[in-house]
Design a protein around this motif. Structure first.
Motif, short mmCIF file in Angstrom:
data_model
loop_
_atom_site.label_atom_id
_atom_site.label_comp_id
_atom_site.label_asym_id
_atom_site.label_seq_id
_atom_site.Cartn_x
_atom_site.Cartn_y
_atom_site.Cartn_z
N LEU A 1 -65.42 35.75 103.54
CA LEU A 1 -64.75 36.97 103.09
C LEU A 1 -63.56 37.33 103.99
O LEU A 1 -62.55 37.86 103.51
CB LEU A 1 -65.75 38.14 103.05
N GLU A 2 -63.68 37.00 105.28
CA GLU A 2 -62.55 37.27 106.19
C GLU A 2 -61.31 36.49 105.77
O GLU A 2 -60.19 36.95 105.93
CB GLU A 2 -62.94 36.90 107.62
N LYS A 3 -61.54 35.29 105.24
CA LYS A 3 -60.40 34.47 104.78
C LYS A 3 -59.66 35.16 103.64
O LYS A 3 -58.44 35.04 103.50
CB LYS A 3 -60.88 33.09 104.33
N LEU A 4 -60.41 35.88 102.81
CA LEU A 4 -59.77 36.57 101.67
C LEU A 4 -58.81 37.67 102.17
O LEU A 4 -57.88 38.04 101.46
CB LEU A 4 -60.82 37.19 100.75
N ASP A 5 -59.08 38.20 103.36
CA ASP A 5 -58.20 39.24 103.90
C ASP A 5 -56.80 38.71 104.22
O ASP A 5 -55.87 39.48 104.44
CB ASP A 5 -58.81 39.87 105.15
N SER A 6 -56.66 37.37 104.26
CA SER A 6 -55.32 36.80 104.55
C SER A 6 -54.40 36.93 103.33
O SER A 6 -53.19 36.81 103.44
CB SER A 6 -55.44 35.33 104.96
N ILE A 7 -55.01 37.18 102.15
CA ILE A 7 -54.19 37.36 100.94
C ILE A 7 -53.71 38.81 100.90
O ILE A 7 -54.51 39.73 100.81
CB ILE A 7 -55.01 37.03 99.67
#
Lengths: 195, 115
Positions: free
Chosen positions: B29-35
């Motif tokens: 989910l943290e990776k989604l914050d890069s969008i």
């Protein structure tokens, strides 16, 4: 001269708004000040979109529901009593709008949409050289009833009581959905077979 | 080993497994914050709010007009029946009272039956 004075007035008013805290901005928004609304939304919009991205798994839907939640907020601001944080209230509105949409889709039997959304998000993440993890794939396969409480509990740190309030369900139901959701993720990741 | 201890160990194992799953999920989910969301400036938000307020006003005016139209239709029907066909007026009044009493009794009976 008059124009300059008017310009000065707006500059001072804008500067004053920038230093107002959230409660003052909310009071001002309730009185109908659109600039206070704009400041509140500008502050909370990225958080709202990122939250919606995690529960919808679709960047377009996330933007669409963030804007729908803001529109509902303008209409219902008089109902906000300040018991919770403004961001929690926005999250609650957006979640319920999305659940209504999801239920409608379910009635219309458009099952394949969820998978297409996840693929779109996977592509967007990979184009940024970020990995689409197995855990994300497993989460995207969960039903909304399980995915939303898991994200709220374990990513945003809401209590079961707060999740119950946001989703209009009992605290015990929220707890059970999180537990069964995590078990479903483990099954999807085949972690139980390995251990 | 007592049963109690066995159950405690089993619970600890399950908790550890769930914690590991949560860690995996949060990493994803943290990776989604890069969008990033589409950036909008303050002017855009101001326009958005003004447009929404205009929509709310339009919706209110539409609903008010519909309400007034319905009210006028009902009142004209009532007045017409009262002055032109008084018998029909009294029959309608009696029917409305009977329906209200019937509905009241049904709701009360439902409340008594419910656990």
């Amino acid at each position: 001269m008059r124009l300059i004075n008017e310009f000065d007035f707006w500059v001072v008013a804008k500067a004053r708004l920038a230093f107002m805290d959230e409660k003052e901005l909310l009071d001002s928004a309730k009185k109908g000040d659109h600039r206070s609304f704009a400041i509140l939304f500008r502050e909370h919009y990225p958080l709202l979109v990122k939250y919606l991205l995690k529960i919808t798994m679709d960047p377009d839907l996330a933007e669409e529901f963030a804007q729908a939640a803001m529109a509902r907020c303008v209409e219902k601001i008089h109902l906000f009593k300040g018991k919770s944080k403004f961001s929690s209230w926005l999250i609650s509105i957006a979640t319920n709008l999305y659940i209504d949409h999801y239920r409608k889709l379910k009635r219309e039997r458009q099952w394949s949409e969820g998978e297409t959304n996840a693929r779109k998000l996977q592509w967007q993440l990979e184009s940024r050289n970020e990995e689409w993890t197995d855990a994300l794939a497993a989460l995207s396969k969960l039903s909304e009833e399980m995915r939303i409480p898991i994200v709220l509990k374990h990513y945003y740190g809401y209590s079961y009581d707060e999740i119950g309030e946001i989703l209009n369900i009992a605290e015990g139901t929220a707890k059970s959905r999180v537990h069964h959701g995590l078990l479903a993720v483990r099954r999807e990741l085949k972690l139980d077979d390995r251990s | 080993m007592t049963d109690h201890k066995k159950i405690q160990q089993e619970n600890e194992r399950i908790n550890e497994e769930l914690f590991a799953t949560v860690t995996l999920l949060n990493e994803g989910l943290e990776k989604l914050d890069s969008i990033d969301s589409i950036p909008h400036d303050e002017k855009w938000f101001e326009q958005f709010v003004l447009m929404e307020k205009e929509n709310i006003k339009r919706k209110f005016r539409k609903e008010l007009a519909l309400f007034v139209l319905c009210a006028m239709f009902i009142i004209s029907g009532v007045l017409f029946s009262f002055f032109e066909i008084p018998q029909l007026f009294f029959v309608l009044q009696a029917a409305a009272i009977a329906i209200m009493i019937g509905y009241g009794f049904r709701s009360a009976a439902k409340r008594v039956d419910s656990p």
